[in-house]
Design a protein around this motif. Structure first.
Motif, PDB file in Angstrom:
ATOM      1  N   CYS A  40       0.853  -1.191   0.000  1.00  0.00           N
ATOM      2  CA  CYS A  40       0.000   0.000   0.000  1.00  0.00           C
ATOM      3  C   CYS A  40       0.888   1.239   0.000  1.00  0.00           C
ATOM      4  CB  CYS A  40      -0.868   0.028   1.255  1.00  0.00           C
ATOM      5  SG  CYS A  40      -1.741  -1.498   1.591  1.00  0.00           S
ATOM      6  N   ILE A  41       0.490   2.223  -0.788  1.00  0.00           N
ATOM      7  CA  ILE A  41       1.224   3.487  -0.850  1.00  0.00           C
ATOM      8  C   ILE A  41       0.278   4.602  -0.442  1.00  0.00           C
ATOM      9  CG2 ILE A  41       2.448   5.097  -2.353  1.00  0.00           C
ATOM     10  CD1 ILE A  41       3.243   2.664  -4.060  1.00  0.00           C
ATOM     11  N   SER A  42       0.709   5.416   0.505  1.00  0.00           N
ATOM     12  CA  SER A  42      -0.100   6.539   0.965  1.00  0.00           C
ATOM     13  C   SER A  42       0.324   7.801   0.215  1.00  0.00           C
ATOM     14  CB  SER A  42       0.096   6.742   2.463  1.00  0.00           C
ATOM     15  OG  SER A  42      -0.502   7.951   2.864  1.00  0.00           O
ATOM     16  N   GLY A  43      -0.628   8.459  -0.394  1.00  0.00           N
ATOM     17  CA  GLY A  43      -0.340   9.698  -1.099  1.00  0.00           C
ATOM     18  C   GLY A  43      -0.128  10.872  -0.164  1.00  0.00           C
ATOM     19  N   GLU A  44      -0.639  10.761   1.067  1.00  0.00           N
ATOM     20  CA  GLU A  44      -0.545  11.865   2.021  1.00  0.00           C
ATOM     21  C   GLU A  44       0.874  12.084   2.529  1.00  0.00           C
ATOM     22  OE1 GLU A  44      -3.334  11.161   5.141  1.00  0.00           O
ATOM     23  OE2 GLU A  44      -5.041  11.143   3.780  1.00  0.00           O
ATOM     24  N   ASP A  45       1.496  11.009   2.967  1.00  0.00           N
ATOM     25  CA  ASP A  45       2.830  11.161   3.555  1.00  0.00           C
ATOM     26  C   ASP A  45       3.894  10.341   2.820  1.00  0.00           C
ATOM     27  OD1 ASP A  45       2.042   8.645   4.331  1.00  0.00           O
ATOM     28  OD2 ASP A  45       2.333   8.962   6.467  1.00  0.00           O
ATOM     29  N   ASN A  46       3.557   9.832   1.654  1.00  0.00           N
ATOM     30  CA  ASN A  46       4.484   9.048   0.825  1.00  0.00           C
ATOM     31  C   ASN A  46       5.079   7.856   1.564  1.00  0.00           C
ATOM     32  OD1 ASN A  46       4.106  10.720  -1.423  1.00  0.00           O
ATOM     33  ND2 ASN A  46       5.635  12.150  -0.659  1.00  0.00           N
ATOM     34  N   SER A  47       4.292   7.233   2.419  1.00  0.00           N
ATOM     35  CA  SER A  47       4.767   6.039   3.107  1.00  0.00           C
ATOM     36  C   SER A  47       4.315   4.799   2.350  1.00  0.00           C
ATOM     37  CB  SER A  47       4.250   5.998   4.549  1.00  0.00           C
ATOM     38  OG  SER A  47       2.848   5.884   4.561  1.00  0.00           O
ATOM     39  N   VAL A  48       5.093   3.737   2.486  1.00  0.00           N
ATOM     40  CA  VAL A  48       4.796   2.468   1.829  1.00  0.00           C
ATOM     41  C   VAL A  48       4.689   1.403   2.914  1.00  0.00           C
ATOM     42  CG1 VAL A  48       5.605   0.751   0.170  1.00  0.00           C
ATOM     43  CG2 VAL A  48       6.065   3.174  -0.230  1.00  0.00           C
ATOM     44  N   ASN A  49       3.582   0.668   2.889  1.00  0.00           N
ATOM     45  CA  ASN A  49       3.339  -0.376   3.882  1.00  0.00           C
ATOM     46  C   ASN A  49       3.068  -1.702   3.208  1.00  0.00           C
ATOM     47  OD1 ASN A  49       3.307   1.352   6.249  1.00  0.00           O
ATOM     48  ND2 ASN A  49       1.381   2.138   5.475  1.00  0.00           N
ATOM     49  N   LEU A  50       3.453  -2.773   3.874  1.00  0.00           N
ATOM     50  CA  LEU A  50       3.030  -4.122   3.526  1.00  0.00           C
ATOM     51  C   LEU A  50       1.936  -4.474   4.513  1.00  0.00           C
ATOM     52  CD1 LEU A  50       6.443  -5.854   3.017  1.00  0.00           C
ATOM     53  CD2 LEU A  50       4.684  -5.588   1.317  1.00  0.00           C
ATOM     54  N   ARG A  51       0.843  -5.061   4.013  1.00  0.00           N
ATOM     55  CA  ARG A  51      -0.307  -5.227   4.885  1.00  0.00           C
ATOM     56  C   ARG A  51      -1.076  -6.494   4.559  1.00  0.00           C
ATOM     57  NH1 ARG A  51      -5.007  -0.700   5.762  1.00  0.00           N
ATOM     58  NH2 ARG A  51      -6.663  -2.156   6.299  1.00  0.00           N
ATOM     59  N   ALA A  52      -1.610  -7.119   5.609  1.00  0.00           N
ATOM     60  CA  ALA A  52      -2.529  -8.250   5.468  1.00  0.00           C
ATOM     61  C   ALA A  52      -3.644  -8.053   6.490  1.00  0.00           C
ATOM     62  CB  ALA A  52      -1.820  -9.567   5.701  1.00  0.00           C
ATOM     63  N   ASP A  53      -4.873  -8.290   6.067  1.00  0.00           N
ATOM     64  CA  ASP A  53      -6.029  -8.116   6.943  1.00  0.00           C
ATOM     65  C   ASP A  53      -6.667  -9.465   7.246  1.00  0.00           C
ATOM     66  OD1 ASP A  53      -5.557  -5.431   6.559  1.00  0.00           O
ATOM     67  OD2 ASP A  53      -7.209  -5.131   5.169  1.00  0.00           O
ATOM     68  N   LEU A  54      -7.090  -9.622   8.486  1.00  0.00           N
ATOM     69  CA  LEU A  54      -7.775 -10.834   8.926  1.00  0.00           C
ATOM     70  C   LEU A  54      -9.050 -10.451   9.661  1.00  0.00           C
ATOM     71  CD1 LEU A  54      -4.699 -12.513  10.611  1.00  0.00           C
ATOM     72  CD2 LEU A  54      -5.763 -13.307   8.533  1.00  0.00           C
TER      73      LEU A  54
END
Length: 155
Positions: A112-126
């Motif tokens: 996931c890439i956030s346009g607000e703060d230019n952060s990049v995350n790896l994510r999994a939802d359960l």
């Protein structure tokens, strides 16, 4: 009878003082959150930040040290890493296309890439309802492994 009256008075006074003493209270045990119960059963080392957020320290071949965060929100458990923090100075907007293309390589974990703060995350939802200790551990390890794999791409 007059001699017994002071004795009775003293007995009443002493017994009143005995009952009025404060009793030691046992410490109240803090209720364990559902997230902490799941993590405790996973066998992974974790630190609870609060009832709904935990941090697991990881390290790998490509990234020496990074954190996997587990957030409990509503009926979801979100497992994620902050790639921007794990790979400081290595990710900028020129790498976004490559990172988003990597979403096709992984099933459960998404980038996931956030346009607000230019952060990049790896994510999994359960979903909490279907999550067991074993499943949570497996997803945490997948997020950690993908973080390490992506870190190898930016060496």
């Amino acid at each position: 009878m007059k001699k017994q009256l002071p004795l009775v008075f003293m007995l009443v006074l002493v017994s009143g003082m005995a009952f009025s003493q404060t009793k030691t209270k046992l410490p109240v045990k803090k209720a364990v959150s559902a997230l902490e119960k799941l993590l405790a059963g996973s066998g992974l080392p974790y630190n609870m930040v609060n009832d709904s957020l935990a941090v697991i320290p990881y390290g790998g071949e490509n990234i020496v040290s990074y954190k996997v965060l587990i957030q409990s929100i509503s009926d979801l458990i979100i497992v994620f890493t902050d790639l921007s923090e794990a790979l400081p100075g290595k990710i900028d907007s020129s790498k976004y296309k490559y990172l988003l293309q990597q979403n096709n390589q992984f099933d459960v974990v998404k980038i996931c890439i956030s346009g607000e703060d230019n952060s990049v995350n790896l994510r999994a939802d359960l979903y909490k309802a279907g999550t067991s200790n074993v499943l949570l551990k497996r997803v945490i390890e997948q997020v950690a492994n993908v973080t390490n794999i992506i870190g190898g791409d930016f060496k």
